[in-house]
Design a protein around this motif. Structure first.
Motif, mmCIF file in Angstrom:
data_model
loop_
_atom_site.group_PDB
_atom_site.id
_atom_site.type_symbol
_atom_site.label_atom_id
_atom_site.label_comp_id
_atom_site.label_asym_id
_atom_site.label_seq_id
_atom_site.Cartn_x
_atom_site.Cartn_y
_atom_site.Cartn_z
ATOM 1 N N ALA A 183 35.099 105.814 111.651
ATOM 2 C CA ALA A 183 33.814 106.187 112.230
ATOM 3 C C ALA A 183 32.664 105.857 111.283
ATOM 4 C CB ALA A 183 33.808 107.666 112.588
ATOM 5 N N VAL A 184 32.860 106.133 109.991
ATOM 6 C CA VAL A 184 31.819 105.830 109.009
ATOM 7 C C VAL A 184 31.556 104.331 108.937
ATOM 8 C CG1 VAL A 184 31.317 105.837 106.536
ATOM 9 C CG2 VAL A 184 32.164 107.897 107.631
ATOM 10 N N VAL A 185 32.619 103.535 108.933
ATOM 11 C CA VAL A 185 32.457 102.080 108.903
ATOM 12 C C VAL A 185 31.754 101.582 110.158
ATOM 13 C CG1 VAL A 185 33.707 99.888 108.863
ATOM 14 C CG2 VAL A 185 34.432 101.749 107.375
ATOM 15 N N ALA A 186 32.113 102.133 111.322
ATOM 16 C CA ALA A 186 31.494 101.710 112.573
ATOM 17 C C ALA A 186 30.013 102.075 112.616
ATOM 18 C CB ALA A 186 32.230 102.341 113.755
ATOM 19 N N VAL A 187 29.681 103.298 112.179
ATOM 20 C CA VAL A 187 28.275 103.722 112.180
ATOM 21 C C VAL A 187 27.460 102.869 111.211
ATOM 22 C CG1 VAL A 187 26.731 105.620 111.572
ATOM 23 C CG2 VAL A 187 28.774 106.067 112.942
ATOM 24 N N THR A 188 28.027 102.595 110.043
ATOM 25 C CA THR A 188 27.320 101.765 109.067
ATOM 26 C C THR A 188 27.069 100.374 109.608
ATOM 27 O OG1 THR A 188 28.437 102.992 107.311
ATOM 28 C CG2 THR A 188 27.350 100.956 106.686
ATOM 29 N N PHE A 189 28.080 99.811 110.251
ATOM 30 C CA PHE A 189 27.914 98.487 110.837
ATOM 31 C C PHE A 189 26.888 98.503 111.966
ATOM 32 C CE2 PHE A 189 29.304 95.470 114.177
ATOM 33 C CZ PHE A 189 28.967 94.292 113.515
ATOM 34 N N GLY A 190 26.911 99.559 112.793
ATOM 35 C CA GLY A 190 25.932 99.659 113.869
ATOM 36 C C GLY A 190 24.501 99.731 113.360
ATOM 37 N N LEU A 191 24.294 100.498 112.293
ATOM 38 C CA LEU A 191 22.956 100.580 111.699
ATOM 39 C C LEU A 191 22.525 99.242 111.122
ATOM 40 C CD1 LEU A 191 23.195 104.048 109.910
ATOM 41 C CD2 LEU A 191 21.987 103.509 112.035
ATOM 42 N N MET A 192 23.447 98.553 110.447
ATOM 43 C CA MET A 192 23.136 97.242 109.886
ATOM 44 C C MET A 192 22.821 96.238 110.977
ATOM 45 S SD MET A 192 22.832 95.694 106.984
ATOM 46 C CE MET A 192 22.600 94.003 106.455
ATOM 47 N N TRP A 193 23.560 96.314 112.078
ATOM 48 C CA TRP A 193 23.303 95.408 113.204
ATOM 49 C C TRP A 193 21.927 95.666 113.806
ATOM 50 C CZ3 TRP A 193 25.720 91.304 115.518
ATOM 51 C CH2 TRP A 193 25.264 90.954 116.797
ATOM 52 N N TRP A 194 21.594 96.927 113.997
ATOM 53 C CA TRP A 194 20.313 97.268 114.611
ATOM 54 C C TRP A 194 19.146 96.945 113.669
ATOM 55 C CZ3 TRP A 194 18.936 98.430 119.409
ATOM 56 C CH2 TRP A 194 17.664 98.944 119.622
ATOM 57 N N TRP A 195 19.359 97.040 112.394
ATOM 58 C CA TRP A 195 18.287 96.832 111.428
ATOM 59 C C TRP A 195 17.986 95.351 111.208
ATOM 60 C CZ3 TRP A 195 18.837 96.101 105.668
ATOM 61 C CH2 TRP A 195 17.590 96.110 105.038
ATOM 62 N N ARG A 196 19.016 94.530 111.022
ATOM 63 C CA ARG A 196 18.782 93.132 110.677
ATOM 64 C C ARG A 196 19.636 92.129 111.455
ATOM 65 N NH1 ARG A 196 14.580 94.160 108.900
ATOM 66 N NH2 ARG A 196 13.735 93.778 106.809
ATOM 67 N N LEU A 197 20.906 92.399 111.601
ATOM 68 C CA LEU A 197 21.835 91.374 112.081
ATOM 69 C C LEU A 197 21.513 90.889 113.488
ATOM 70 C CD1 LEU A 197 25.314 92.546 110.770
ATOM 71 C CD2 LEU A 197 24.069 90.501 110.117
ATOM 72 N N ARG A 198 21.154 91.778 114.383
ATOM 73 C CA ARG A 198 20.969 91.391 115.777
ATOM 74 C C ARG A 198 19.852 90.382 115.967
ATOM 75 N NH1 ARG A 198 17.018 94.733 118.704
ATOM 76 N NH2 ARG A 198 15.888 96.027 117.209
ATOM 77 N N ASP A 199 18.915 90.317 115.034
ATOM 78 C CA ASP A 199 17.798 89.380 115.154
ATOM 79 C C ASP A 199 17.994 88.103 114.345
ATOM 80 O OD1 ASP A 199 16.376 91.146 116.802
ATOM 81 O OD2 ASP A 199 15.560 92.211 115.065
ATOM 82 N N GLU A 200 18.838 88.143 113.316
ATOM 83 C CA GLU A 200 18.916 87.013 112.392
ATOM 84 C C GLU A 200 20.255 86.285 112.394
ATOM 85 O OE1 GLU A 200 17.397 87.692 108.490
ATOM 86 O OE2 GLU A 200 16.158 89.382 109.116
ATOM 87 N N VAL A 201 21.332 86.965 112.773
ATOM 88 C CA VAL A 201 22.631 86.330 112.648
ATOM 89 C C VAL A 201 22.836 85.226 113.672
ATOM 90 C CG1 VAL A 201 23.955 87.808 114.223
ATOM 91 C CG2 VAL A 201 25.041 86.917 112.142
ATOM 92 N N GLU A 202 22.033 85.212 114.738
ATOM 93 C CA GLU A 202 22.168 84.174 115.746
ATOM 94 C C GLU A 202 21.859 82.787 115.204
ATOM 95 O OE1 GLU A 202 23.180 84.454 118.921
ATOM 96 O OE2 GLU A 202 23.602 86.565 118.592
ATOM 97 N N SER A 203 21.118 82.717 114.108
ATOM 98 C CA SER A 203 20.784 81.409 113.545
ATOM 99 C C SER A 203 22.015 80.660 113.043
ATOM 100 C CB SER A 203 19.779 81.567 112.399
ATOM 101 O OG SER A 203 20.313 82.385 111.371
ATOM 102 N N LEU A 204 23.122 81.362 112.835
ATOM 103 C CA LEU A 204 24.351 80.694 112.422
ATOM 104 C C LEU A 204 24.775 79.635 113.423
ATOM 105 C CD1 LEU A 204 26.596 83.601 111.051
ATOM 106 C CD2 LEU A 204 25.665 81.695 109.754
ATOM 107 N N VAL A 205 24.621 79.943 114.690
ATOM 108 C CA VAL A 205 25.072 79.021 115.729
ATOM 109 C C VAL A 205 23.913 78.328 116.427
ATOM 110 C CG1 VAL A 205 25.138 80.827 117.499
ATOM 111 C CG2 VAL A 205 26.599 78.826 117.738
ATOM 112 N N VAL A 206 22.743 78.984 116.480
ATOM 113 C CA VAL A 206 21.604 78.396 117.187
ATOM 114 C C VAL A 206 21.136 77.118 116.509
ATOM 115 C CG1 VAL A 206 19.165 78.749 117.739
ATOM 116 C CG2 VAL A 206 20.830 80.544 118.231
ATOM 117 N N ILE A 207 21.092 77.123 115.182
ATOM 118 C CA ILE A 207 20.594 75.951 114.455
ATOM 119 C C ILE A 207 21.503 74.751 114.686
ATOM 120 C CG2 ILE A 207 20.272 75.029 112.126
ATOM 121 C CD1 ILE A 207 19.177 77.730 111.329
ATOM 122 N N ALA A 208 22.814 74.989 114.684
ATOM 123 C CA ALA A 208 23.737 73.886 114.935
ATOM 124 C C ALA A 208 23.571 73.338 116.340
ATOM 125 C CB ALA A 208 25.167 74.360 114.716
#
Length: 274
Positions: A183-208
């Motif tokens: 649960a702690v790992v899931a909550v931490t990942f969810g917070l990280m996703w909401w804070w930064r990942l959901r807006d920036e990680v898409e560039s991994l595939v979008v740029i290609a």
């Protein structure tokens, strides 16, 4: 009596250090999403602005990125194989703690060096409008599958590397995995996703994909980014299929048990009332 008191003292000492263990697990488990965040920013900045670095720093930077790509690729492939094979959790690396320590140290050093290096260069982390529009047009279901897949990759990292090291450091022995840790790992990942990942990680595939549409030559790292992204998507799809199959099997078993119970019921008719 002495054994009972020793067990009580051990439990009380474990309860005191449990919060420290949970915090350590949550922070060290974030190294995987932080690695994805760093690589996505690196991919975006390398395509939108030139990088001005010295020769020696460029060598260390390329070595750092190469090592990080290698370790992440191994973790992602291991997660996919684990979900496809359906074997028990591979959390038995507590017998090879030296490997876990080395891998954990390398990943932490690579992420720290990469983030510090990106801050000390002239790389721009502001996405172009074309990349932003392409990212917004992506199918929502693909994002959901990637979210689930990346969470499974993070869980694999937590079980194989992070938990054996933290348990050995805090408790001195390996402790069985608990739902609270998940649960702690899931909550931490969810917070990280909401804070930064959901807006920036898409560039991994979008740029290609944008480079391919614009007939721009793809670099090797662009192809690796594309493969890692969609491998995480496949892991998310497999996770959904396995979860759906599990619930279907549970429903079938429950229905069969209820039918068998109804067949064993015997109706007794009183002849006097006939």
């Amino acid at each position: 009596m002495e054994d009972e008191e020793a067990q009580k003292n051990a439990r009380s000492s474990w309860s005191l250090v449990r919060p420290f263990q949970m915090i350590s697990i949550s922070l060290l488990s974030l190294l995987v999403p932080l690695s994805f965040l760093f690589l996505s920013r690196l991919s975006l900045s390398s395509s939108s602005a030139p990088v001005t670095v010295s020769g020696l720093f460029s060598f260390f930077h390329q070595a750092d990125v190469g090592v990080l790509y290698t370790i992440l690729s191994l973790i992602i492939v291991s997660t996919l194989i684990h979900h496809l094979s359906g074997k028990p959790e591979c959390s038995v690396f507590h017998s090879h703690l030296h490997i876990c320590w080395i891998v954990l140290f390398i990943v932490q050093a690579c992420v720290a060096f990469g983030i510090e290096g990106s801050m000390s260069t002239t790389m721009s982390t502001n996405p172009d409008k074309g990349f932003s529009l392409a990212s917004q047009e992506r199918w929502v279901l693909v994002r959901v599958m990637f979210f689930l897949g990346l969470h499974e990759v993070m869980l694999m990292w937590f079980r194989v590397v992070v938990k054996p090291v933290v348990d050995d450091t805090v408790f001195g022995v390996y402790v069985e995995e608990r739902w609270s840790e998940r649960a702690v790992v899931a909550v931490t990942f969810g917070l990280m996703w909401w804070w930064r990942l959901r807006d920036e990680v898409e560039s991994l595939v979008v740029i290609a994909e944008v480079k391919r549409n614009l007939l721009i030559r793809l670099e090797s790292f662009d192809f690796v980014n594309w493969c890692m992204y969609y491998t995480c998507v496949v892991i998310g799809i497999v996770k959904i299929i396995k979860g759906f199959t599990y619930f279907v099997n549970m429903f079938i078993l429950t229905t069969m048990k209820s039918r068998k119970g109804s067949e064993h019921c015997v109706v007794v008719v009183d002849d006097d009332h006939v």
